[in-house]
Design an enzyme around this catalytic site. Sequence first.
Site, PDB file in Angstrom:
ATOM      1  N   THR A 158     -17.030 -58.480  71.586  1.00 40.10           N
ATOM      2  CA  THR A 158     -16.112 -57.331  71.602  1.00 40.10           C
ATOM      3  C   THR A 158     -16.966 -56.073  71.358  1.00 40.10           C
ATOM      4  O   THR A 158     -17.576 -55.559  72.284  1.00 40.10           O
ATOM      5  CB  THR A 158     -14.968 -57.492  70.583  1.00 40.10           C
ATOM      6  OG1 THR A 158     -15.508 -57.781  69.300  1.00 40.10           O
ATOM      7  CG2 THR A 158     -14.026 -58.587  71.006  1.00 40.10           C
ATOM      8  N   LYS A 184     -19.860 -64.360  67.550  1.00 45.53           N
ATOM      9  CA  LYS A 184     -19.559 -62.959  67.800  1.00 45.53           C
ATOM     10  C   LYS A 184     -19.014 -62.370  66.502  1.00 45.53           C
ATOM     11  O   LYS A 184     -18.512 -63.074  65.637  1.00 45.53           O
ATOM     12  CB  LYS A 184     -18.549 -62.775  68.923  1.00 45.53           C
ATOM     13  CG  LYS A 184     -17.197 -63.340  68.681  1.00 45.53           C
ATOM     14  CD  LYS A 184     -16.029 -62.477  68.322  1.00 45.53           C
ATOM     15  CE  LYS A 184     -16.160 -61.013  68.459  1.00 45.53           C
ATOM     16  NZ  LYS A 184     -14.894 -60.355  67.958  1.00 45.53           N
ATOM     17  N   THR A 195     -12.621 -60.253  64.053  1.00 40.76           N
ATOM     18  CA  THR A 195     -14.008 -60.491  63.644  1.00 40.76           C
ATOM     19  C   THR A 195     -14.812 -61.610  64.260  1.00 40.76           C
ATOM     20  O   THR A 195     -15.203 -61.598  65.386  1.00 40.76           O
ATOM     21  CB  THR A 195     -14.095 -60.862  62.158  1.00 40.76           C
ATOM     22  OG1 THR A 195     -13.284 -60.023  61.444  1.00 40.76           O
ATOM     23  CG2 THR A 195     -15.522 -60.756  61.654  1.00 40.76           C
ATOM     24  N   THR A 408      -6.845 -45.693  71.921  1.00 41.49           N
ATOM     25  CA  THR A 408      -6.692 -45.595  73.379  1.00 41.49           C
ATOM     26  C   THR A 408      -7.848 -44.833  74.001  1.00 41.49           C
ATOM     27  O   THR A 408      -8.511 -44.056  73.340  1.00 41.49           O
ATOM     28  CB  THR A 408      -5.379 -44.888  73.731  1.00 41.49           C
ATOM     29  OG1 THR A 408      -5.293 -43.702  72.948  1.00 41.49           O
ATOM     30  CG2 THR A 408      -4.234 -45.798  73.425  1.00 41.49           C
TER      31      THR A 408
END
Lengths: 408, 408
Positions: A158, A184, A195, A408
């Site tokens: 991510t 990750k 997380t 956003t």
Amino acid sequence: MTGKPLFTIVPEGSITTPQGFRAGGLHCGLKKTERHDLGVIVCDVPAAAAAVYTLNAFQAAPLQVTRESIGVEGKLQAMAVNSGNANACTGKQGEADAREMRAATAQALGLPEHLVGVTSTGVIGELLPMDKVRSGIARLPGSLKWDGGNDFCQAILTTDLVQKMTCAEVIIDGKRIYIAGAAKGSGMIHPNMATMLGFMTTDAQVDSEDLQKLLSAITDSTFNMITVDGDTSTNDMVVVMASGLAGDRKLNAEHPDWPSFVAAFQYVGEYLAKAIARDGEGATKLIEVQVVGAATENAARAIAKTIVGSSLVKSACFGADANWGRIIAATGRSGQAVNVDTVDIRLGDFPVLEQSRPVKFDEEQAAEYLKGELVVIFVNLHMGDKQATAWGCDLTYEYVRINAAYRT
Amino acid sequence: MTGKPLFTIVPEGSITTPQGFRAGGLHCGLKKTERHDLGVIVCDVPAAAAAVYTLNAFQAAPLQVTRESIGVEGKLQAMAVNSGNANACTGKQGEADAREMRAATAQALGLPEHLVGVTSTGVIGELLPMDKVRSGIARLPGSLKWDGGNDFCQAILTTDLVQKMTCAEVIIDGKRIYIAGAAKGSGMIHPNMATMLGFMTTDAQVDSEDLQKLLSAITDSTFNMITVDGDTSTNDMVVVMASGLAGDRKLNAEHPDWPSFVAAFQYVGEYLAKAIARDGEGATKLIEVQVVGAATENAARAIAKTIVGSSLVKSACFGADANWGRIIAATGRSGQAVNVDTVDIRLGDFPVLEQSRPVKFDEEQAAEYLKGELVVIFVNLHMGDKQATAWGCDLTYEYVRINAAYRT
């Protein structure tokens, strides 16, 4: 003891290095950019499996589903994972979606459902766009490769800046076996991203129960000893799969080579844990806190984690400030009994406190040390012989920028 | 109930407003700039006294000395305080210095030693420069004024940007009595400066034991419910002195006006606590977290403090990001039992989660609200009728800058 290392590191190894494992990754549309967002690890045979899950009360739906699968016979043959959406706080529909994700993966791979685990990481509180997930899963079998570790690693990222994987080799009964891992995690989030996920594979022949015990034990001294920002995600999970394809006989605590296996397993866990801490959101350095001389292991762990989690200690490390007052203050507020007259503190090789009294040190040299990529904080309580190590990262402007940014 | 308020606020009131109290402050050389760094509150008569102290294991020397003084007969007639040096982690010499500070103050004011308390705030681990302290204390009596509240407030500041004081008026037995307070605190530190000090004065006639019970109770719902950065200082202390000069008869729980006194006392504590949170290092806003519907008060307190202490929640407030996923994640990791299906969350007037499911809201309007100077986060667990409120501040670039700055 011959002095021979118990295990060696395999430089280019990945989660597909252990025998029997393939992996893959592809883009199904959950991430806005064209990066992989769906991945899978598949084993040729049902693999003994074990997992540890987040302690957050709001456990995401896929964790429950994976727990159910492993519960049936202690085995998994495939783990499917998506990034971009955590499927957390999504209620009954989220549960149904996680089940459908499992069913679709099982069907695509021709496996019984209870041999499939699923997990998700990404935005909290939004339903999985199941049309994208479904069509992605249908294409998953075509993405599988014997060297698919990198594709898989990309699919689970991510906000991570770097891929995190490693592989160790260990000799059991005179034969070479592998233990590998991928992970990750970098903050709880990129606004709302979840997380830490860890995946470990091995071709050793280990029972599910022994694997679970080992995973739980090493989790306590590795994954549970890191903190980026003190926030525990709803989606944390570490899962391990053992194909057994490289072993002639069961490996367990009775086996003479067990210590080598444990050492390699511990190494893989610690490597991934440290990689997550070092890649913490906005981090410029890894902080390692070693607490020794504690009366109990719990005390050592609590004090190490309190220090490495202190915003003030983290800021001081960012600013290369040899500010031991913050370390002693964190020690004192850890909730653990400490002898206030016997504490030694070192920053790297610089003693700054001895028997709780300040030591003169060269501030410039210490600042030079603190500017490095690794800061080791060493605390000796002189109260016993227990110890613990925790890892974290510095607190930087970049951390604030990343986490203040609008979603956003 | 007449609907009349239990107390009123005295706009220009300070710690010298209650009858019998004078205060003063001067510069004795502990701070590098010419600001006051030594202050004192003196009462005309021995005042009933109570105090609460930091739970940090490394309690600074002056706290022990003050505790001893109050222990003798539950009274104090003077509190001396210096800023610029915390006299913490200073060993036997630090203890001796705190005792000498008490003795010198007692001598200068013509009081027995056990009626004098001392406290310090500033750099940890450096010995007090006693020559400066001694000559400063000798000049303290000359600084005393009936309106010396401001001088005293200036003397206790470290990184604080604003003075923090308030005064309430309450009618007891038909007579006007005052309760006032002053405080300092903004982070644990400006590199190594110690946190929170609170001083409360009143001219009510209250016994030391009743005062202690009341102080302990309100501390739990005020000073103990704030967090700037989660770091508990070695020097935290709140002390209250009651001169009794405005009261005709003992005030305690049996007295019909006790609820008014309690309300005013609570107000002063809460005012000071919120002022400290709002003035947190680098803060741009006050965050108030109200948790209701908890099964136990402890659960409500723990959840409120976990949310307000979360770096992710704090960063989101700085960035005006209506990021409720971080609030639910903090709730879930608080260590308290929660019903994962019944949680409501509101940001100010904006419902964002109902029965644990996301609610559509106007992101722009919510962001506008979050840009204000006060953000109220409201969490209803729907598990019982207990509640708690905690206060904190946002996490900003400026916090990192202040705390990464080199001490020199």
